[in-house]
Every structure is written in C-alpha cells, then in structure tokens.
Scaffold this motif. Sequence first.
Motif, short mmCIF file in Angstrom:
data_model
loop_
_atom_site.label_atom_id
_atom_site.label_comp_id
_atom_site.label_asym_id
_atom_site.label_seq_id
_atom_site.Cartn_x
_atom_site.Cartn_y
_atom_site.Cartn_z
N CYS A 147 -9.62 -7.88 8.85
CA CYS A 147 -8.41 -7.51 8.12
C CYS A 147 -7.34 -8.56 8.41
N GLY A 191 -1.74 -8.37 -2.63
CA GLY A 191 -2.26 -7.08 -2.18
C GLY A 191 -1.80 -5.93 -3.05
N ALA A 192 -2.42 -4.77 -2.79
CA ALA A 192 -2.14 -3.56 -3.57
C ALA A 192 -0.64 -3.24 -3.61
N ARG A 193 0.02 -3.41 -2.46
CA ARG A 193 1.44 -3.05 -2.39
C ARG A 193 2.32 -4.01 -3.19
N GLN A 249 -4.34 -14.15 -2.11
CA GLN A 249 -4.47 -12.71 -2.36
C GLN A 249 -3.10 -12.10 -2.60
N LYS A 290 0.66 -9.69 6.94
CA LYS A 290 0.08 -8.37 6.69
C LYS A 290 1.12 -7.38 6.15
N PRO A 291 0.85 -6.80 5.00
CA PRO A 291 1.74 -5.75 4.48
C PRO A 291 1.35 -4.42 5.11
N ARG A 336 -9.82 -1.58 -5.26
CA ARG A 336 -9.76 -1.26 -3.82
C ARG A 336 -9.42 0.22 -3.59
#
Length: 354
Positions: free
Chosen positions: A103, A185-187, A183, A132-133, A238
Amino acid sequence: MLVVMRHGAPQAEIDRVVRTIEEMGYAARPMPGAQRTAVGLVGNDGRVDASRIEALPGVAQVIHVTQPYKQVSREWRPENTVVTIAPGVRIGGREVVVIAGPCSVESEHQIVTAAREVRAAGASALRGGAFKPRSSPYSFQGLGAPGLAMLALAREETGLPIVTEAMDDAGAHLVAEVADCIQVGARNMQNYSLLRTVGRIGKPVLLKRGMAATISDLLLAAEYILAEGNSQVILCERGVRSFDPAARNMFDLTAIPLVHKLSHLPIIADPSHGTGLRDQVTPMARAAVAAGSDGLLVEVHPTPDRALSDGAQSLYPAQFASLIAELRPILSAINRSLTAPPSRRVAAPATVGG
Ligand code: PEP
Ligand code: MN
C-alpha cells in the motif's frame, strides 16, 4: 459529435471538415483509424446543427454522441485504447497486466524487497504510495518525496515500472518525475483541478473509481483528463461503499463489462481495496480477470503483519505467487495471457578513460 469520413477520404477533405468545424466556433479533433478517419467536434454544450458538415465531400456519417461524456465513449472511438506504461507493459490489449506491491512505501529495504518478490512471482509493474490519502489525519501519511526516490531505486533494481499516487497539483509534478503511471485515488476522483493537471502532464494515469461514484461519474472524471489532450487513461474498479460492513467495500464486478461497453479505455480491478480482506483478494482477482479486466492492482507486502497501512488486505508474497498461478488457466480459457515482467534495465556503461 463525431464526423466519420469515407474510407480513403483524401487529406484535403479531412482538412475541410476540420476548417468548417472551427469556423462554426468549435474545436476539431481528427482521429486517424485503421479503416477510416473520424473527426470529433468538441466545445459544444448542446446538439450541434450538422447540416453544413453532412454536405461536405468525403463525409460518410455524422454521429451525435448521446452520453454526457464524449471522448471516453465507444461511439467516439470504437477501437480499444491501449495504454503503454513502459516498453512491453501495455494495458488494454490481449495481455493482462498485474501491478503489485505494498500500500505504502515504508523504507528502501521494504520497497526493494517487495519489488523483487512481486517480480519473481510474475508482476509486471510495481505499486506503492509515497503520498497517502488516509481517512484519519493521525494515520501514516506516507514518506513523501523520499518515498519517490525509493521507488526509483526499486525500478533500477528490478526494471518494474512504477505506479504511484498524486494527491494534489504540486504533488502531481513531483510524482511525474518518477512515476511511469500517476495514480489518482478514489478520494480524488472528482478533484477536477488534479484531473486537469494530470491531463496536461501527459503521462499515463490510473484513475480509481470514487467510493460513491457512478460509472457515469467515473467516465466524466476521465473525460477531464482526455479533454486536456491525454488519452493515456486506465480506469480502476476498487469497490464502492455499501450498507453492509461485512467487507470494506462492495466490489462491483459489473463495472468491468459495463465500462468496456461504454468506453474504449482499459479498466483494471483492485480486489485489495475492493474487499479489504486478505482471504477475499484471490477469489475476486480470479473473478475480475474472468469478467474481462485488463489488469489487476494488488497489495502485496513482504511482512503484512508489520505494514504501516492496509496490512489486513495485503497478500503475503507466497499467496501472491499462488494467485498468479491460478490466473494463468483462466486467462488461457478467455484467449488472453499475462504480460511478462519487463527486462531489467541495463545500467549505463561506465565511461572509459578520463
Ligand atoms: C491505494 O491504492 O493505496 C488507495 C489509497 O486506494 P483507493 O484510492 O482506491 O482507496
Ligand atoms: Mn492501500
């Protein structure tokens, strides 16, 4: 709107269509195809009166794109888009790409070990977040720029291209110096400023579905990147939030064939965040590939019990090797194959003399 030219239409006729679109106050995007050229019209809010264009020589057909997104739609481009993240590592073709790693980047030793282990098992790209979020501001936030340097070292050691996350505009430029694929991310799926920035940077982008995003929201987010002139976009399912706390997310397998129907962009699956549970990752990875996923994003950690983030969903390296072995017969049954890891980069020859 999409203007499809006749087979063999000469360049002069294509140029005339482009000029006419521009005279009408819109932008034209010519797209040469294997059979024929299409010219896309962008910049319109509503339906465009096509009568001027339909009458031009060389025009075979005018298609009105009905979805709210355009450049990402299949109507716009019938052939699959293949995104190349490194020589020999292409996503969206017959070969399926496995991107694996921890991760978060935690130390030089951890990321280099992870890279060696996932490569040996059959991964062809390395994942790992330097930024990292995290849902909580008190959780490990990533190593930042030093983490990027560690990823670059892991690539030197193994030849694996790097997929790593950018969280904001300034970070995207920093990440782009190292990443082979950025990338989002989802957020951040609907962080429109970040989407435009990665669109302008022009490197391949891995865009993850937001946790409450519809398929249409996901495709519209990708449209922001394409609208900036970058069509190197890989989508990623995801999982989405659901009413059921039994798993971290509800992994939406249907998204894979649906996206393939609606869009020419490749889609990969992340069964790690999709389930949040180590023992559910392999079954869902198998299912995703069987459903037509163009790749997998899998969290693998050399020592998951000591991971600084997402240890509970990270595979042990031996489990990851078994997962790869289980994928092969599924892939051959659907006439696909696994991308081989790229050859290790050859170190630059030492300068002679001096
Ligand atoms: C990740 O890939 O580590 C990550 C943070 O994923 P997501 O954005 O899907 O939550
Ligand atoms: Mn994670």
